[in-house]
Design a protein around this motif. Structure first.
Motif, PDB file in Angstrom:
ATOM      1  N   ALA A  80       6.532  -4.600  -0.682  1.00 27.43           N
ATOM      2  CA  ALA A  80       5.513  -3.611  -1.037  1.00 27.43           C
ATOM      3  C   ALA A  80       5.044  -2.849   0.199  1.00 27.43           C
ATOM      4  CB  ALA A  80       4.338  -4.294  -1.721  1.00 27.43           C
ATOM      5  N   ALA A  81       4.835  -3.569   1.303  1.00 26.87           N
ATOM      6  CA  ALA A  81       4.370  -2.921   2.528  1.00 26.87           C
ATOM      7  C   ALA A  81       5.412  -1.951   3.064  1.00 26.87           C
ATOM      8  CB  ALA A  81       4.037  -3.980   3.579  1.00 26.87           C
ATOM      9  N   THR A  82       6.670  -2.340   3.005  1.00 26.00           N
ATOM     10  CA  THR A  82       7.742  -1.465   3.481  1.00 26.00           C
ATOM     11  C   THR A  82       7.837  -0.197   2.648  1.00 26.00           C
ATOM     12  OG1 THR A  82       9.050  -3.293   4.383  1.00 26.00           O
ATOM     13  CG2 THR A  82      10.238  -1.271   3.830  1.00 26.00           C
ATOM     14  N   LEU A  83       7.866  -0.362   1.325  1.00 21.42           N
ATOM     15  CA  LEU A  83       8.065   0.795   0.456  1.00 21.42           C
ATOM     16  C   LEU A  83       6.848   1.727   0.448  1.00 21.42           C
ATOM     17  CD1 LEU A  83       9.961  -0.877  -2.520  1.00 21.42           C
ATOM     18  CD2 LEU A  83      10.892   0.542  -0.679  1.00 21.42           C
ATOM     19  N   TYR A  84       5.660   1.151   0.466  1.00 21.91           N
ATOM     20  CA  TYR A  84       4.481   2.014   0.543  1.00 21.91           C
ATOM     21  C   TYR A  84       4.434   2.729   1.896  1.00 21.91           C
ATOM     22  CZ  TYR A  84       1.723   1.506  -3.699  1.00 21.91           C
ATOM     23  OH  TYR A  84       1.262   1.611  -4.972  1.00 21.91           O
ATOM     24  N   GLY A  85       4.769   2.007   2.953  1.00 19.50           N
ATOM     25  CA  GLY A  85       4.790   2.636   4.265  1.00 19.50           C
ATOM     26  C   GLY A  85       5.775   3.784   4.337  1.00 19.50           C
ATOM     27  N   GLU A  86       6.874   3.680   3.605  1.00 18.00           N
ATOM     28  CA  GLU A  86       7.877   4.739   3.629  1.00 18.00           C
ATOM     29  C   GLU A  86       7.437   5.981   2.855  1.00 18.00           C
ATOM     30  OE1 GLU A  86      11.846   3.431   2.795  1.00 18.00           O
ATOM     31  OE2 GLU A  86      11.820   1.933   4.409  1.00 18.00           O
ATOM     32  N   ILE A  87       6.416   5.855   2.016  1.00 17.86           N
ATOM     33  CA  ILE A  87       5.829   7.057   1.419  1.00 17.86           C
ATOM     34  C   ILE A  87       5.266   7.950   2.527  1.00 17.86           C
ATOM     35  CG2 ILE A  87       3.957   7.931  -0.046  1.00 17.86           C
ATOM     36  CD1 ILE A  87       4.350   5.454  -1.808  1.00 17.86           C
ATOM     37  N   LEU A  88       4.665   7.323   3.525  1.00 18.04           N
ATOM     38  CA  LEU A  88       4.175   8.094   4.673  1.00 18.04           C
ATOM     39  C   LEU A  88       5.340   8.772   5.399  1.00 18.04           C
ATOM     40  CD1 LEU A  88       1.572   5.569   6.134  1.00 18.04           C
ATOM     41  CD2 LEU A  88       1.179   7.436   4.515  1.00 18.04           C
ATOM     42  N   ASP A  89       6.464   8.065   5.509  1.00 17.34           N
ATOM     43  CA  ASP A  89       7.649   8.668   6.124  1.00 17.34           C
ATOM     44  C   ASP A  89       8.092   9.917   5.362  1.00 17.34           C
ATOM     45  OD1 ASP A  89       7.640   6.544   7.901  1.00 17.34           O
ATOM     46  OD2 ASP A  89       9.197   5.420   6.825  1.00 17.34           O
ATOM     47  N   ARG A  90       8.056   9.823   4.024  1.00 14.57           N
ATOM     48  CA  ARG A  90       8.499  10.958   3.208  1.00 14.57           C
ATOM     49  C   ARG A  90       7.549  12.149   3.373  1.00 14.57           C
ATOM     50  NH1 ARG A  90      11.538   7.406   3.038  1.00 14.57           N
ATOM     51  NH2 ARG A  90      12.069   8.602   4.901  1.00 14.57           N
ATOM     52  N   ILE A  91       6.255  11.866   3.516  1.00 13.95           N
ATOM     53  CA  ILE A  91       5.301  12.958   3.767  1.00 13.95           C
ATOM     54  C   ILE A  91       5.618  13.622   5.103  1.00 13.95           C
ATOM     55  CG2 ILE A  91       2.881  13.531   4.167  1.00 13.95           C
ATOM     56  CD1 ILE A  91       2.142  11.245   2.265  1.00 13.95           C
ATOM     57  N   GLU A  92       5.932  12.794   6.098  1.00 18.07           N
ATOM     58  CA  GLU A  92       6.299  13.345   7.412  1.00 18.07           C
ATOM     59  C   GLU A  92       7.588  14.162   7.320  1.00 18.07           C
ATOM     60  OE1 GLU A  92       4.332  10.028  10.403  1.00 18.07           O
ATOM     61  OE2 GLU A  92       6.337   9.668   9.586  1.00 18.07           O
TER      62      GLU A  92
ATOM     63  N   GLU B 145      -9.737 -18.048   4.088  1.00 17.13           N
ATOM     64  CA  GLU B 145     -10.676 -17.120   4.710  1.00 17.13           C
ATOM     65  C   GLU B 145     -10.083 -16.441   5.945  1.00 17.13           C
ATOM     66  OE1 GLU B 145     -11.836 -21.389   5.915  1.00 17.13           O
ATOM     67  OE2 GLU B 145     -11.164 -20.306   4.119  1.00 17.13           O
ATOM     68  N   GLU B 146      -9.078 -17.068   6.561  1.00 14.58           N
ATOM     69  CA  GLU B 146      -8.414 -16.451   7.713  1.00 14.58           C
ATOM     70  C   GLU B 146      -7.485 -15.333   7.269  1.00 14.58           C
ATOM     71  OE1 GLU B 146      -5.309 -17.725  11.302  1.00 14.58           O
ATOM     72  OE2 GLU B 146      -6.466 -19.278  10.259  1.00 14.58           O
ATOM     73  N   ALA B 147      -6.846 -15.524   6.133  1.00 13.60           N
ATOM     74  CA  ALA B 147      -5.911 -14.516   5.625  1.00 13.60           C
ATOM     75  C   ALA B 147      -6.624 -13.394   4.882  1.00 13.60           C
ATOM     76  CB  ALA B 147      -4.891 -15.179   4.705  1.00 13.60           C
ATOM     77  N   ALA B 148      -7.832 -13.636   4.412  1.00 15.14           N
ATOM     78  CA  ALA B 148      -8.523 -12.672   3.551  1.00 15.14           C
ATOM     79  C   ALA B 148      -8.675 -11.284   4.178  1.00 15.14           C
ATOM     80  CB  ALA B 148      -9.881 -13.231   3.129  1.00 15.14           C
ATOM     81  N   PRO B 149      -9.113 -11.160   5.448  1.00 16.54           N
ATOM     82  CA  PRO B 149      -9.257  -9.810   6.014  1.00 16.54           C
ATOM     83  C   PRO B 149      -7.937  -9.040   6.057  1.00 16.54           C
ATOM     84  CG  PRO B 149     -10.428 -11.422   7.354  1.00 16.54           C
ATOM     85  CD  PRO B 149      -9.589 -12.193   6.390  1.00 16.54           C
ATOM     86  N   ARG B 150      -6.835  -9.760   6.266  1.00 23.60           N
ATOM     87  CA  ARG B 150      -5.523  -9.101   6.299  1.00 23.60           C
ATOM     88  C   ARG B 150      -5.131  -8.640   4.892  1.00 23.60           C
ATOM     89  NH1 ARG B 150      -4.702  -8.478  11.841  1.00 23.60           N
ATOM     90  NH2 ARG B 150      -5.141 -10.454  12.890  1.00 23.60           N
TER      91      ARG B 150
ATOM     92  N   TYR C  99      -2.155  -0.440   8.341  1.00 21.13           N
ATOM     93  CA  TYR C  99      -0.964  -1.268   8.080  1.00 21.13           C
ATOM     94  C   TYR C  99      -0.755  -2.255   9.228  1.00 21.13           C
ATOM     95  CZ  TYR C  99       0.941   1.232   4.014  1.00 21.13           C
ATOM     96  OH  TYR C  99       1.158   1.743   2.755  1.00 21.13           O
ATOM     97  N   ALA C 100      -0.928  -1.796  10.460  1.00 22.75           N
ATOM     98  CA  ALA C 100      -0.747  -2.681  11.619  1.00 22.75           C
ATOM     99  C   ALA C 100      -1.758  -3.819  11.597  1.00 22.75           C
ATOM    100  CB  ALA C 100      -0.877  -1.877  12.914  1.00 22.75           C
ATOM    101  N   GLU C 101      -2.959  -3.527  11.149  1.00 18.36           N
ATOM    102  CA  GLU C 101      -3.977  -4.567  11.031  1.00 18.36           C
ATOM    103  C   GLU C 101      -3.611  -5.577   9.951  1.00 18.36           C
ATOM    104  OE1 GLU C 101      -8.671  -4.901   9.601  1.00 18.36           O
ATOM    105  OE2 GLU C 101      -7.798  -2.956  10.082  1.00 18.36           O
ATOM    106  N   ALA C 102      -3.000  -5.088   8.881  1.00 21.68           N
ATOM    107  CA  ALA C 102      -2.681  -5.954   7.744  1.00 21.68           C
ATOM    108  C   ALA C 102      -1.427  -6.792   7.946  1.00 21.68           C
ATOM    109  CB  ALA C 102      -2.510  -5.094   6.493  1.00 21.68           C
ATOM    110  N   ARG C 103      -0.465  -6.265   8.682  1.00 23.92           N
ATOM    111  CA  ARG C 103       0.872  -6.868   8.721  1.00 23.92           C
ATOM    112  C   ARG C 103       0.904  -8.327   9.173  1.00 23.92           C
ATOM    113  NH1 ARG C 103       3.007  -2.637  10.592  1.00 23.92           N
ATOM    114  NH2 ARG C 103       3.477  -1.765   8.548  1.00 23.92           N
TER     115      ARG C 103
END
Length: 320
Positions: A262-274, A165-170, A241-245
């Motif tokens: 998964a978090a790194t590669l999905y986050g880098e999609i945002l980099d590519r948009i930028e 239950e502690e990890a669930a929100p993340r 992402y910062a909340e989840a990490r």
């Protein structure tokens, strides 16, 4: 490799093995980043993750890739029929449908609660009638069922070193971050389907509405107002992402490289948009195959090291 995974997960029934294999093939074809990340998991963990992905993909395709003669009414009927059948089979603990067989087996093994699946169906139904989201709160209601529940479904498969239950929100936040990333990557594609998965009130702050998005779609490029709106949406997504990490450290050590990948590669999609100047209409932002392999290779080494130091989570069927 499929046989090794199924043996490790102690899945021996031929019909179950066929069902899980089908789900794995769906994941391999359609979820490039997601599938690559699953290679970081132990073989015993992979079939259940593939089953959940295959199920979600199948339902998504009912809504997003309908037959040419389908109508919103017929799709709603189809989705209701699938939901009724699935929930009945889930209660019975068995199904004669090959895909549902794998999902129901996974749900039983990991004690996944029925509301997690009900919420998913609710969001899929929203896609048949809701085309715009007036506020962030409205969009969050949709994302709860379309993404957060996926993180919660996968959590027991990954295992935790803290109370679940502690990890669930993340875990829910990471599912949300992935979904928000998809929304930003797919603005043009979704708009072509008549949908906008960005809060209308936040777009309005930049003088962006459907008329302006239509102009961008027609010209194949985003204007300055749309670019500014996308920039703001990326900032919102990065906060999720910062909340989840911090949740990655709450996972079982053998599962952390997978989720971190998964978090790194999905986050880098945002980099590519930028990198594209926030122009989500000029082309679909993707992370290169070379980059995906680079991240995956490092993660695989960490995953193998973790397995030498920490016993992997035992297959549920082997417990007790």
């Amino acid at each position: 490799m499929t046989r090794r995974e199924l043996d490790a997960a102690e899945i021996h029934d031929p019909s179950l093995r066929a069902a899980y294999t089908w789900c794995r093939d769906v994941n391999a074809r359609h979820g490039r980043t997601y599938f690559l990340a699953t290679r970081m998991l132990t073989p015993a963990q992979r079939p259940a993750v593939h089953a959940l992905y295959g199920f979600a993909r199948w339902l998504d395709d009912i809504v997003d890739e309908p037959d040419a003669d389908a109508t919103p009414e017929s799709l709603a009927t189809r989705l209701s029929e699938v939901e009724d059948r699935f929930l009945a089979d889930l209660t019975a603990g068995t199904s004669d449908d090959p895909l549902l067989t794998a999902v129901i087996d996974t749900a039983a093994r990991y004690e996944l609660e029925e509301p997690l699946f009900r919420d998913f169906f609710t969001s899929m139904r929203m896609d048949l009638s809701v085309t715009d989201y007036a506020t962030r709160h409205d969009l969050d209601d949709y994302v709860r069922g379309s993404a957060e529940v996926i993180g919660l479904q996968v959590l027991p498969i990954l295992g935790t070193v803290t109370p679940r239950e502690e990890a669930a929100p993340r875990a829910a936040a990471l599912g949300k971050a992935f979904q928000l990333t998809n929304f930003l990557r797919d603005v043009a594609e979704d708009f072509a389907r008549g949908r906008v998965y960005l809060p209308a009130d936040e777009l309005k702050e930049h003088d962006v509405d459907r008329e302006r998005l239509s102009w961008c779609a027609e010209h194949g490029r985003a204007d300055v107002r749309v670019r500014a709106a996308i920039k703001e949406q990326i900032a919102v997504t990065r906060r999720v992402y910062a909340e989840a990490r911090p949740g990655i450290a709450m996972l079982h050590p053998v599962s952390r490289p997978c989720v971190a990948t998964a978090a790194t590669l999905y986050g880098e999609i945002l980099d590519r948009i930028e990198d594209a100047g926030h122009d989500v209409f000029a082309g679909r932002a993707t992370v290169s195959r070379r980059r995906r392999l680079e991240v995956a290779c490092g993660a695989l080494a960490r995953a193998q090291w973790a397995r030498t130091r920490h016993p992997a989570p035992a297959p549920p069927s082997a417990v007790g």
